[in-house]
Every structure is written in structure tokens, then in C-alpha cells.
Design an enzyme around this catalytic site. Structure first.
Site, PDB file in Angstrom:
ATOM      1  N   TYR A  25     -72.541  45.778  70.529  1.00 15.67           N
ATOM      2  CA  TYR A  25     -73.496  46.289  71.343  1.00 15.67           C
ATOM      3  C   TYR A  25     -74.479  47.272  70.995  1.00 15.67           C
ATOM      4  O   TYR A  25     -74.836  48.503  71.364  1.00 15.67           O
ATOM      5  CB  TYR A  25     -72.879  47.091  72.688  1.00 15.67           C
ATOM      6  CG  TYR A  25     -73.738  46.952  73.881  1.00 15.67           C
ATOM      7  CD1 TYR A  25     -73.942  45.736  74.676  1.00 15.67           C
ATOM      8  CD2 TYR A  25     -74.205  48.161  74.475  1.00 15.67           C
ATOM      9  CE1 TYR A  25     -74.768  45.852  75.829  1.00 15.67           C
ATOM     10  CE2 TYR A  25     -74.984  48.223  75.339  1.00 15.67           C
ATOM     11  CZ  TYR A  25     -75.270  47.109  76.354  1.00 15.67           C
ATOM     12  OH  TYR A  25     -75.899  46.998  77.208  1.00 15.67           O
ATOM     13  N   GLN A  28     -79.159  44.508  68.578  1.00 15.65           N
ATOM     14  CA  GLN A  28     -79.279  42.937  69.094  1.00 15.65           C
ATOM     15  C   GLN A  28     -78.490  42.950  70.357  1.00 15.65           C
ATOM     16  O   GLN A  28     -78.656  42.032  71.303  1.00 15.65           O
ATOM     17  CB  GLN A  28     -79.190  42.126  68.008  1.00 15.65           C
ATOM     18  CG  GLN A  28     -80.272  41.766  66.955  1.00 15.65           C
ATOM     19  CD  GLN A  28     -81.527  41.231  67.643  1.00 15.65           C
ATOM     20  OE1 GLN A  28     -81.511  40.496  68.507  1.00 15.65           O
ATOM     21  NE2 GLN A  28     -82.640  41.928  67.024  1.00 15.65           N
ATOM     22  N   SER A  53     -70.171  52.355  71.248  1.00 15.07           N
ATOM     23  CA  SER A  53     -71.021  51.544  72.426  1.00 15.07           C
ATOM     24  C   SER A  53     -70.290  51.130  73.527  1.00 15.07           C
ATOM     25  O   SER A  53     -71.067  50.779  74.448  1.00 15.07           O
ATOM     26  CB  SER A  53     -71.488  50.334  71.658  1.00 15.07           C
ATOM     27  OG  SER A  53     -71.983  50.682  70.239  1.00 15.07           O
ATOM     28  N   HIS A 108     -78.090  36.017  62.292  1.00 17.32           N
ATOM     29  CA  HIS A 108     -78.425  36.244  61.064  1.00 17.32           C
ATOM     30  C   HIS A 108     -77.524  34.995  60.074  1.00 17.32           C
ATOM     31  O   HIS A 108     -76.218  35.089  60.403  1.00 17.32           O
ATOM     32  CB  HIS A 108     -78.417  37.300  60.401  1.00 17.32           C
ATOM     33  CG  HIS A 108     -78.753  37.481  58.840  1.00 17.32           C
ATOM     34  ND1 HIS A 108     -79.732  36.804  58.169  1.00 17.32           N
ATOM     35  CD2 HIS A 108     -78.248  38.499  57.801  1.00 17.32           C
ATOM     36  CE1 HIS A 108     -79.782  37.005  56.892  1.00 17.32           C
ATOM     37  NE2 HIS A 108     -78.775  37.976  56.807  1.00 17.32           N
TER      38      HIS A 108
HETATM   39  P1  NDP Z   1     -76.006  47.339  64.950  1.00 17.89           P
HETATM   40  O1  NDP Z   1     -75.605  48.136  63.752  1.00 17.89           O
HETATM   41  O2  NDP Z   1     -77.139  47.798  65.834  1.00 17.89           O
HETATM   42  O3  NDP Z   1     -75.057  47.107  66.071  1.00 17.89           O
HETATM   43  C1  NDP Z   1     -73.594  46.882  65.803  1.00 17.89           C
HETATM   44  C2  NDP Z   1     -72.806  46.869  67.059  1.00 17.89           C
HETATM   45  O4  NDP Z   1     -71.183  46.381  66.749  1.00 17.89           O
HETATM   46  C3  NDP Z   1     -72.366  48.319  67.534  1.00 17.89           C
HETATM   47  O5  NDP Z   1     -72.138  48.201  68.885  1.00 17.89           O
HETATM   48  C4  NDP Z   1     -71.075  48.790  66.710  1.00 17.89           C
HETATM   49  O6  NDP Z   1     -70.396  49.603  67.674  1.00 17.89           O
HETATM   50  C5  NDP Z   1     -70.341  47.234  66.987  1.00 17.89           C
HETATM   51  N1  NDP Z   1     -69.294  47.174  65.867  1.00 17.89           N
HETATM   52  C6  NDP Z   1     -69.096  47.668  64.694  1.00 17.89           C
HETATM   53  N2  NDP Z   1     -68.202  47.253  64.162  1.00 17.89           N
HETATM   54  C7  NDP Z   1     -67.485  46.499  64.968  1.00 17.89           C
HETATM   55  C8  NDP Z   1     -66.134  45.961  65.212  1.00 17.89           C
HETATM   56  N3  NDP Z   1     -65.358  45.906  63.926  1.00 17.89           N
HETATM   57  N4  NDP Z   1     -65.868  45.193  66.058  1.00 17.89           N
HETATM   58  C9  NDP Z   1     -66.588  45.079  67.263  1.00 17.89           C
HETATM   59  N5  NDP Z   1     -67.960  45.636  67.333  1.00 17.89           N
HETATM   60  C10 NDP Z   1     -68.220  46.512  66.100  1.00 17.89           C
HETATM   61  O7  NDP Z   1     -76.349  45.747  64.616  1.00 17.89           O
HETATM   62  P2  NDP Z   1     -77.544  44.831  64.837  1.00 17.89           P
HETATM   63  O8  NDP Z   1     -78.043  44.725  66.181  1.00 17.89           O
HETATM   64  O9  NDP Z   1     -78.627  45.489  63.867  1.00 17.89           O
HETATM   65  O10 NDP Z   1     -77.179  43.602  63.897  1.00 17.89           O
HETATM   66  C11 NDP Z   1     -76.324  42.491  64.614  1.00 17.89           C
HETATM   67  C12 NDP Z   1     -76.839  41.185  64.040  1.00 17.89           C
HETATM   68  O11 NDP Z   1     -78.004  40.790  64.342  1.00 17.89           O
HETATM   69  C13 NDP Z   1     -76.648  40.942  62.648  1.00 17.89           C
HETATM   70  O12 NDP Z   1     -76.062  39.844  62.074  1.00 17.89           O
HETATM   71  C14 NDP Z   1     -78.126  41.212  62.153  1.00 17.89           C
HETATM   72  O13 NDP Z   1     -78.242  40.586  60.829  1.00 17.89           O
HETATM   73  C15 NDP Z   1     -78.656  40.556  63.051  1.00 17.89           C
HETATM   74  N6  NDP Z   1     -80.347  40.920  63.539  1.00 17.89           N
HETATM   75  C16 NDP Z   1     -80.516  42.018  63.480  1.00 17.89           C
HETATM   76  C17 NDP Z   1     -81.910  42.474  63.854  1.00 17.89           C
HETATM   77  C18 NDP Z   1     -82.311  43.867  64.112  1.00 17.89           C
HETATM   78  O14 NDP Z   1     -83.444  44.002  64.386  1.00 17.89           O
HETATM   79  N7  NDP Z   1     -81.532  44.665  64.131  1.00 17.89           N
HETATM   80  C19 NDP Z   1     -82.746  41.440  64.095  1.00 17.89           C
HETATM   81  C20 NDP Z   1     -82.338  39.858  63.711  1.00 17.89           C
HETATM   82  C21 NDP Z   1     -81.043  39.747  63.613  1.00 17.89           C
HETATM   83  P3  NDP Z   1     -70.340  51.040  67.495  1.00 17.89           P
HETATM   84  O15 NDP Z   1     -71.554  51.362  68.336  1.00 17.89           O
HETATM   85  O16 NDP Z   1     -69.060  51.645  67.675  1.00 17.89           O
HETATM   86  O17 NDP Z   1     -70.770  51.313  65.826  1.00 17.89           O
HETATM   87 MG    MG Z   2     -82.109  41.016  56.744  1.00 16.21          MG
END
Ligand code: NDP
Ligand code: MG
Ligand code: MG
Length: 330
Positions: A25, A28, A53, A108
Site C-alpha cells: 500500500y 502504486q 501502511s 513492473h
Molecule cells: P512502495 O515502496 O511505494 O510501497 C511498497 C509497499 O509494500 C508499502 O506499503 C510497504 O509497506 C509494502 N511492503 C513492503 N514489504 C512488504 C512485504 N514483505 N509484504 C507486504 N507488503 C510489503 O512501492 P511502489 O509503489 O513504488 O512499487 C510497487 C511496484 O510498482 C514495483 O513493482 C514498482 O516497480 C512498480 N511501479 C512503481 C512506480 C512508482 O511510481 N513508484 C511506477 C510504476 C511501477 P510499509 O509501509 O510497511 O513499508
Molecule cells: Mg525502474
């Protein structure tokens, strides 16, 4: 011409009676979960216990479960946790609970394309990747519009994977703007190339080289910072809004002439040759192997480079100058 898909090419009914688990959360995750929910899709968010999150998602009105529980009760599972954690979470909390005919989705392609995640044959695997950060995906959706996105199908078990990907894209608002079909290979390789050669690696080294040249010639660090880093945003904004034409229309004729005469001496044949080598190392998997192994041994190179970069004089001068800029919050 590349084929574009719009609202009329996508049918949200394909998601009726299906539950979508959004794993993660963050940037994205929050945008996908909220947009899908507002589009009438049944959404559950999957997180680990103790995640920062968790409360945020609940406060936004979403149901939150542990990843494995969310996967158990869902039909479509979207992986929106950090790319470097996806393999581990997939093996432990996703794979054992995916059912025949479910869909496993990504924003991705890295983990699929480079075989870090090898899905079972009996699920669909597709990608829906907005070409923008999550906060934009959410904001624009609320304005009744969408962010252009890519879709790709890697595995089509149901023979409906592309239609389902388009329905998902519609649910997050993407088909309001337009969706382009790609492959996991194309998305992954071009994404890595872009960030390495142009957007992150290319830009920071270009700025540093300009800064070092001016400071080395005796000019003040502050002036060098303004000219080589600070003003980058003005130029990038113009490029973003209207391409090269708008930037060149907006800058002075002197700047435009300098652009034509000098740009290709800086990004010259050697640079283009090196770019081809960089692309080759992405295509042949060398970069992926290096980065995957680097993560397995706790990132010694990543951390050393990060530390070294923080010692560059541009860091200190930038910190001080940005304090003068009331419109930029730290
Ligand atoms: P973020 O780092 O913003 O968010 C990651 C989320 O995952 C957080 O809510 C985090 O929780 C949670 N998380 C981390 N570890 C775990 C785990 N072990 N189990 C469950 N939840 C977990 O990620 P993004 O949104 O940037 O990226 C997500 C995907 O989207 C990736 O594949 C990325 O390449 C892709 N993407 C991203 C873009 C962007 O603009 N950011 C654009 C297009 C694609 P906590 O808050 O506790 O850390
Ligand atoms: Mg990249
Ligand atoms: Mg100037």
C-alpha cells in the site's frame, strides 16, 4: 502505429464476482486499491503484520489482511511491494495460496522477466503499469481522467488474460487516457535502460561533470549549483510539457544555438557506443544477475557508492542553497 486501447475496448464486467488483492500500500498500491474500489471492484489489501501502511489503508476505508490471507480469498493478485522483496514474499505468502485460474499481476516486469518469480502454469500472468507515480494515478482518477499505462500478458491460462488486464486498467482509470500493449521483456529492458543511461545515471553524472568543471576552473560552488542542477527543473518542465520544440522556443536564441553546437560534443559517439553496451548488459541479464546477487549479500557496493556520492561537494552546497528556497520543503 502502436495500437491504443481506450474505455470502449475494456469491460469492467470481467472483474465482477472477482476479488482483487493489492499487495502493498505504497505509491502504486494505494492508488490501485482506491481507484479499483471506487470503480466498484471488490478489493482487499495484503500487508505484513506491523507494516506502517496497515493503518493508512484501513483509514482509507479498505479491508486489510496478511498477504497470505488476502491471496487465499482473492482471484486477482497484484504485486505492489518493492521489487527486491517480491521473490521472497511470492515464495512464502503467494505461491502456496494461488488457485488454478487466478491471475498474478505486476506493475513492473523485472521479477518475471529475469526469472526471480516463476509462476505455476495454471495462472494468468499480466502487467498493468501506469506511466506515472501513484499519487498522480490517484489524483487524476478523482478528476475523472487517467494516467496512460502499459499492459502486457506473460502467461494466458484463461485465454482471457488480455481482456482481464484491460478491465483492470479500466478500473484504475488508465483506459480513460489510453493503454499501450507491450511485453514483460520490452517494459523491463527499456525501464532499466532509461533509468540507468538517461534519467538517473545519465542526468546525475551530467550535472556532476558540469559542476566539477566550473568549480575546478575557480567559479563559486553556489553559482555552479544553480547553473548545473537547480535550473535543470526549468528545462525538464518545458521538455515534459512540449518536447524539445517548446524548450527551444522558450530559451534564448543564444541558448538554442549553444544547444545545437555543443550538445553532441558532450553526448558524443563514445557515449552512444557506451549506451549500446549498457543496453546489451541489460538484455543479456548481466545487470540483473549483479543486482540480484548484490541484494543477497546485503548490498556492499550499493552502500559504498551511496556513501561516496554523499561526500561530493554538490551535496553540501545544495543543502545550504535549498534552505534559501522557501517554496521547497525539506
Ligand atoms: P512502495 O515502496 O511505494 O510501497 C511498497 C509497499 O509494500 C508499502 O506499503 C510497504 O509497506 C509494502 N511492503 C513492503 N514489504 C512488504 C512485504 N514483505 N509484504 C507486504 N507488503 C510489503 O512501492 P511502489 O509503489 O513504488 O512499487 C510497487 C511496484 O510498482 C514495483 O513493482 C514498482 O516497480 C512498480 N511501479 C512503481 C512506480 C512508482 O511510481 N513508484 C511506477 C510504476 C511501477 P510499509 O509501509 O510497511 O513499508
Ligand atoms: Mg525502474
Ligand atoms: Mg543560465
Amino acid at each position: 502505429m502502436t495500437k491504443m486501447y481506450y474505455n470502449q475496448d475494456a469491460d469492467l464486467k470481467l472483474l465482477e464476482g472477482k476479488r482483487v488483492a493489492i499487495l502493498g500500500y505504497g505509491s502504486q498500491g494505494h492508488a490501485h486499491a482506491l481507484n479499483l474500489k471506487d470503480s466498484g471492484v471488490d478489493v482487499v489489501v495484503g500487508l505484513y503484520e506491523g507494516s506502517k501502511s496497515w493503518e493508512k489503508a484501513e483509514n482509507d476505508g479498505l479491508r486489510v489482511l496478511k498477504v497470505s490471507d488476502a491471496v487465499k480469498e482473492s482471484d486477482v493478485v497484484m504485486m505492489l511491494i518493492p521489487d527486491t522483496s517480491q521473490k521472497e514474499v511470492y515464495e512464502r505468502d503467494v505461491k502456496p495460496f494461488l488457485k488454478e485460474g487466478n491471475a498474478l499481476c505486476f506493475a513492473h516486469g523485472f521479477n518475471i522477466h529475469f526469472n526471480q518469480i516463476v509462476p505455476d502454469n495454471c495462472v494468468d500472468v499480466f502487467m498493468v503499469a501506469p506511466k506515472g507515480p501513484g499519487h498522480l494515478v490517484r489524483r487524476v482518477y478523482l478528476e475523472g481522467k487517467g494516467v496512460p499505462s502499459l499492459i502486457a500478458v506473460y502467461q494466458d491460462y484463461s485465454k482471457k488474460a488480455k481482456e482481464l488486464a484491460l478491465a483492470y486498467a479500466k478500473g484504475i482509470g488508465a483506459t480513460r487516457a489510453g493503454v499501450i500493449e507491450t511485453t514483460f521483456k520490452e517494459e523491463t529492458e527499456t525501464d532499466l535502460f532509461g533509468e540507468q543511461a538517461v534519467l538517473c545515471g545519465g542526468v546525475t553524472e551530467l550535472i556532476k561533470a558540469g559542476f566539477d568543471t566550473l568549480v575546478g576552473a575557480g567559479y563559486q560552488k553556489e553559482i555552479a549549483y544553480f547553473e548545473c542542477l537547480h535550473e535543470m527543473k526549468l528545462i525538464v518542465d518545458l521538455l515534459y510539457e512540449g518536447g524539445f520544440e517548446r524548450m527551444r522556443y522558450s530559451v534564448s536564441d543564444t541558448a538554442e544555438y549553444g544547444d545545437y553546437m555543443v550538445g553532441r560534443r558532450i553526448i558524443n559517439e563514445d557515449t552512444r557506443h557506451e549506451m549500446k553496451k549498457v543496453l546489451e548488459e541489460i538484455q543479456n541479464g548481466e545487470f540483473a544477475r549483479e543486482w540480484i546477487l548484490e541484494n543477497q549479500i546485503n548490498r556492499p557496493v550499493f552502500n559504498a557508492m551511496k556513501k561516496r556520492e554523499l561526500e561530493h561537494p554538490i551535496v553540501e552546497v545544495g543543502k545550504n542553497l535549498r534552505k534559501m528556497m522557501s517554496w521547497i520543503q525539506e
